[in-house]
Every structure is written in structure tokens, then in C-alpha cells.
Design an enzyme around this catalytic site. Structure first.
Site, mmCIF file in Angstrom:
data_model
loop_
_atom_site.group_PDB
_atom_site.id
_atom_site.type_symbol
_atom_site.label_atom_id
_atom_site.label_comp_id
_atom_site.label_asym_id
_atom_site.label_seq_id
_atom_site.Cartn_x
_atom_site.Cartn_y
_atom_site.Cartn_z
ATOM 1 N N LYS A 141 57.162 -65.029 12.818
ATOM 2 C CA LYS A 141 57.864 -65.461 14.539
ATOM 3 C C LYS A 141 58.117 -67.012 14.511
ATOM 4 C CE LYS A 141 57.387 -63.110 18.117
ATOM 5 N NZ LYS A 141 56.168 -63.041 19.404
ATOM 6 N N SER A 217 57.182 -58.179 20.898
ATOM 7 C CA SER A 217 58.384 -59.051 20.671
ATOM 8 C C SER A 217 58.641 -59.484 19.066
ATOM 9 C CB SER A 217 58.342 -60.392 21.883
ATOM 10 O OG SER A 217 56.782 -60.795 21.457
ATOM 11 N N SER A 241 52.497 -56.947 20.684
ATOM 12 C CA SER A 241 53.558 -57.301 19.935
ATOM 13 C C SER A 241 54.010 -57.304 18.459
ATOM 14 C CB SER A 241 53.856 -58.987 20.923
ATOM 15 O OG SER A 241 53.833 -58.864 22.298
#
Length: 569
Positions: A141, A217, A241
């Protein structure tokens, strides 16, 4: 030169984002570019997994990218496969995935191949691998700094900067501690994935069912793993997330307790909030890979460089091995079928039943899990995670003038951030969290009076969320996930099955616990969810990652045996 906040006053945020997209596309080799008609077909399809994406790849790329980490390591250790071959195959597949889904904010194929060549040189010279992750491609990420690549966290205003500032000397020239650890282990970062919803690349959908969100996320990383664009991925988690996207994309994940994986020098929102900190989690296609990654990271002794990492090496003695245990001391599982606030949707209920029967048929003990009310975490989590009013997020958006994405609009007032909580109120909430943790621990230890062995329950199993996917604007309950962060428990997500509109029908006799429960069940649409992955999570006591991973593997093996006997998928 002094660092200055960068206001891109001469360009609109849309232009900056478009230039970023074009720069990424230019990094894809010409012979890896797929035809616009294929991209258009992909957007119109319900599913991208399986035959569709496999048909876009040559046989050698398919062969290599179908292998998981342990097999790839073996092949490279025998000298029957090179790091360059492995990294090339995954870079090529990742390039195709990006063109279909727009899920790479940073493409580092050239840097990765240079690294792979050095690894091959080392192997030829020394006839051994440089480390336990030698030549293994990974993606992360876009919060982790890698030399040669930007870190924007999908903020338009951070493009061309170091965390929103110019003139620091760190732009493209700085690395997070975790990246240094991976480099020392021989792993090869090939790129970075975005937030699920962002103004640079748009919205990321589940490749299993493109009616549904990839979850947030860390959804970009989950999509990458679901489509096998790297061997494993790293996401971040403060309220599910990592776990939620893993569940919605049919992959495995580990969300550890805080302090097991370094977050030193990682870009993050609310960096000063250390009461319930964001943690790095591992995503991949097997328990074996999750275990390999965590064990390898701990072998670097990260606590020597990061004072926030607990000085706790990998503990083989904490792992559970069924063959070493007499029948009378077999595992005991808690089973949380619902949290008495929001009832899981029918496919999640079916997945829980499958796991329950699988474990019972394998001879394990299951108890109903009735801890302190899970809904309490809803009162605690947002105040701890967002008690500062999210001023840093607001400032980052103002750098470019980009709008906040839909998912975070509720965080702000009409013209600015909310007022932060007064310190005494914040401290009261911290005390409330501490009391909740104490109550939960007391309950967990009390289960020793119910088990056959006289020991407390080893782990408990629960839904990841109340839904088997996410229809946009139809997510009402995060407590199954964010309670794990409030308690700082490690959790492993395992895929169980897929939504089947014929089997997973609504119960006409459904009786809601709460108003939100009714709203959530009203949003269930079996045909819309059809084909979506369904998962459960295995939750252990704080800092018990080794044991949770080993027990999760037991659950997977029991589930596979159950499916073979009952011919379920």
C-alpha cells in the site's frame, strides 16, 4: 534548503492526477500493453478472475505466477529458476492487472529487475540465497517509502513531494524501516497500490464481482493479491483495513497486534495517535506465505531499529501442531455467530456453519462466544482513531484543492475539519478502552470453566463484517472488524466459500436486534452479491501471532476436508 509546503497553484488537481496516471502508464513496457478493446471488455465483465485474466498471459508467466512463495523459494534455491525470471513474470502480470483495474499508484518494474539481477549475481557467486525471501516480488500500500518511487497515499497534493513538502531532500530518496528489512531478506518490491477510493485512479472494485467494492482501505493491495500480481502484499489497518479487503477479495491476511511489524518512517494519517496505532498487515494466498513473511521479518530483529516494535522473536513453541497433541487436549474454539447488534447476511451465516461443522467433524471443541458487547467498540473506536478532527487529512486535501472522496465526507464540517476532542474527554475514552480490554480478557480467561481441557478457549472465530462484500453506500456496521483494533488482537482472515444466490436467501422470519440490523438486512441482495468471496476471521490473544497462524492452518485443513466430503466449494 528549508522544507516548504507545496501549493500546486498553477495546475488544477485534475491535471496533476492525469499527468500522474500518464507517467505510470509510460512505465509499462510496450509489449506488455493490452488492447483498449480488452480493457473495455474487462470493465463490462462481472468477474476478472480465472479464465479471463489467465487468457491475457503467456504460458510461462502463468506457470510462474501460479506458484506461491514456498515453491518459488525452493525453485530458486535449486537454481532451476532465477530471480529475474520470477520478478519479470510478476511484473508482467501486475502490468496487466493495472491496465484492467487501475490499482498501481507507483510502478517500480525497472528498479525491481535491477534488484533481481543483483540477487542472481549473488546466487551464482555464493550458490545460496541471500535470505528467506530471496527474489520474492511484493507490492505494498502506498504508505511505505521506497527509494526511486514517490509516496502520495493517493493525495493529489502529495505528488512530487515528500509527504506534502518540497525541498526536504527525501523526495524519492527515503525508505521506511520495513522496506530496509525486506531488502535485507531478499524480497523485491515491484510497486505500490492505492487507497480503495481516491482522486488519482478512481474506485477499485472486487475482481470477483465488479458490482462490489474491493473493501477499504487497503483494497488496491487486496485486488493485486486476488489477481496474483505479486507473491504477497502489505496493507495497513486501524479498523479492519486489511481484514475487510482480504475477505471481500478471497485472499488470506494477517493483522497483527501493534508492535510486531515496524511502522517506522511510514506515511500515515494521524501519526501522533499511538493509543490504537495503525499496524502493517500481510496479505497473500496461503497461511504458509503469511507465516513465512512474519517469521522472516522478525529474524531481522526490527526492535533494534524501531523502539515501538516489541522485542519478541518468532516463537516456534507457541505454534500449535495437531500431531503433537493428545485427543483430550485438542483445541477449543469460540464461535461468535453474531454480535447481538447486527446479524450477518445469509452467505456469512452459511460460511460460519461450514466452519463450525468442519471443526466438529475434525473432533475440535466449539463454544458459543459471548464476550462483553461488541457494540461497545463502536463507541470507542472513532474517538480514539479520529479524536484529532482529522486536521492532517484536511490539510493534505487543501494542498491541491481536490475534494474529499465520498467515504470520508462525514469526517469534516462543510468548510473545514471538526474540532478535536478536549484532552480530558479523550483521556476518558482511553480509560473506557482500557476497561473494555480488561473485561474482554476476564471473559476470555473465564472460558476455562467451560472447556474439556480446563484451559481457556484458544481462539475465537467470527465474521469479518456482516456482509460478504460491499455495495457502495450500503455498509452500516464495522464492529466485527474495528473491535479487533480496539482490543489489539491479532486476526487471520481465511476464505471459506462464495455467495450463491440459490443457497443464500433471506430468512422471512428474520428478527432484528437493532434498527441498524434491519437496515443492514434490507440491503442484502443475493443476485447482486452472487460470486463474491465469503470469509471468516480467526482471532487470538494479544501478541499471539504464531499461535493464531498455526491454528488458522488447522481450520483451513479441516475446511478442505469438509468440502471434499460434502462436495462443497
Amino acid at each position: 534548503m528549508a522544507a516548504n509546503v507545496w501549493p500546486p497553484t498553477s495546475n488544477s488537481w485534475q491535471k496533476i492526477a492525469a499527468e500522474k496516471r500518464q507517467a505510470d502508464t509510460a512505465k509499462i513496457p510496450t509489449d506488455w500493453v493490452i488492447a483498449p478493446r480488452v480493457v473495455a471488455e474487462a470493465k463490462a465483465r462481472r468477474s476478472l478472475v480465472g479464465g479471463f485474466i489467465e487468457g491475457l498471459l503467456d504460458p510461462e508467466t502463468r506457470r510462474i505466477t501460479d506458484m506461491d512463495a514456498p515453491e518459488l523459494i525452493r525453485m530458486m534455491s535449486y537454481g532451476s529458476m532465477t530471480a529475474v525470471e520470477v520478478v519479470t513474470a510478476f511484473c508482467k502480470r501486475a502490468a496487466v492487472i493495472h491496465q484492467l483495474t487501475q490499482n498501481m499508484l507507483e510502478i517500480g518494474f525497472d528498479i525491481a529487475l535491477q534488484r533481481a539481477k543483483k540477487l542472481d549475481d549473488y546466487f551464482r557467486t555464493h550458490q545460496r540465497l541471500i535470505g528467506p525471501l530471496h527474489g520474492i516480488p511484493l507490492t505494498l500500500k502506498d504508505q511505505f517509502h521506497i527509494k526511486g518511487l514517490e509516496t502520495s497515499m493517493a493525495y493529489v497534493g502529495w505528488i512530487g513531494t515528500f509527504e506534502g513538502q518540497k525541498g526536504t531532500g527525501k523526495e524519492r530518496n527515503f525508505e521506511s524501516e520495513l522496506i530496509k528489512e525486506f531488502q535485507s531478506l531478499g524480497a523485491v518490491p515491484i510497486g505500490k497500490s492505492p487507497e480503495t477510493s481516491n482522486n488519482i485512479l478512481g474506485y477499485l472494485w472486487s475482481p470477483h464481482n465488479q458490482n462490489l467494492s474491493s473493501g477499504g482501505s487497503s483494497g488496491g493491495e487486496a485486488v493485486m493479491q486476488a489477481l496474483k500480481g505479486s507473491v504477497f502484499g502489505i496493507g495497513t489497518d486501524i479498523g479492519g483495513s486489511v481484514s475487510m479487503p482480504a475477505s471481500y477479495n478471497g485472499i488470506f491476511s494477517l493483522k497483527p497486534s501493534s508492535g510486531r511489524i515496524s511502522m517506522k518512517d511510514v506515511a500515515s494519517t494521524g501519526p501522533g495517535q499511538q493509543i490504537m496505532p495503525t499496524v502493517a498487515g500481510v496479505m497473500g494466498r496461503s497461511i504458509d506465505t503469511l507465516r513465512l513473511v512474519l517469521k522472516s521479518l522478525l529474524s531481522t530483529e526490527p526492535w533494534l531499529q524501531d523502539p515501538y516494535v516489541v522485542p519478541l522473536p518468532w516463537r516456534d513453541a507457541e505454534e500449535y501442531h495437531p500431531s503433537d497433541s493428545p485427543t483430550e487436549s485438542k483445541l477449543a474454539f469460540g464461535l461468535l455467530e453474531n454480535d447481538r447488534a447486527v446479524t450477518p447476511h445469509p452467505p456469512v451465516q452459511r460460511a460460519l456453519r461450514m466452519v463450525k461443522v468442519a471443526l466438529q467433524e475434525a473432533g475440535y471443541e466449539l463454544l458459543d462466544w459471548n464476550p462483553p458487547w461488541n457494540h461497545e467498540s463502536r463507541q470507542i473506536h472513532p474517538h480514539i482513531a479520529r479524536g484529532d478532527g482529522c486536521l492532517d487529512v484536511w490539510k493534505a486535501l487543501q494542498l491541491s484543492g481536490e475534494p474529499e472522496v465520498h467515504e470520508i465526507r462525514g469526517l469534516f464540517k462543510q468548510n473545514g475539519p471538526r474540532e478535536p476532542m478536549p484532552l480530558p474527554a479523550y483521556q476518558d475514552m482511553v480509560v473506557r478502552m482500557r476497561e473494555y480490554r480488561n473485561l474482554y480478557q476476564e471473559y476470555w480467561m473465564s472460558t476455562s470453566s467451560e472447556t474439556k481441557s480446563g484451559r481457556p478457549v484458544d481462539v475465537y472465530i467470527s465474521p469479518v463484517t456482516a456482509t460478504a462484500g460491499l455495495l457502495p453506500e450500503k455498509f452500516f456496521h464495522a464492529d466485527y472488524c474495528n473491535s479487533i483494533n480496539v482490543l489489539d488482537f491479532p486476526t487471520v482472515v481465511i476464505p471459506v466459500t462464495f455467495v450463491d444466490e440459490r443457497l443464500d436467501v433471506s430468512d422471512p422470519a428474520f428478527q432484528p436486534f437493532t434498527e441498524i440490523d434491519q437496515t443492514n438486512m434490507d440491503a442484502y441482495d443475493a443476485s447482486a452479491y452472487h460470486g463474491a468471496p465469503v470469509a471468516v476471521q480467526i482471532v487470538g490473544k494479544r501478541l499471539s501471532e504464531e499461535r493464531v497462524l498455526s491454528i488458522a492452518k488447522v481450520v483451513v485443513e479441516a475446511l478442505n476436508s469438509y468440502k471434499a466430503r460434502h462436495r462443497e466449494i
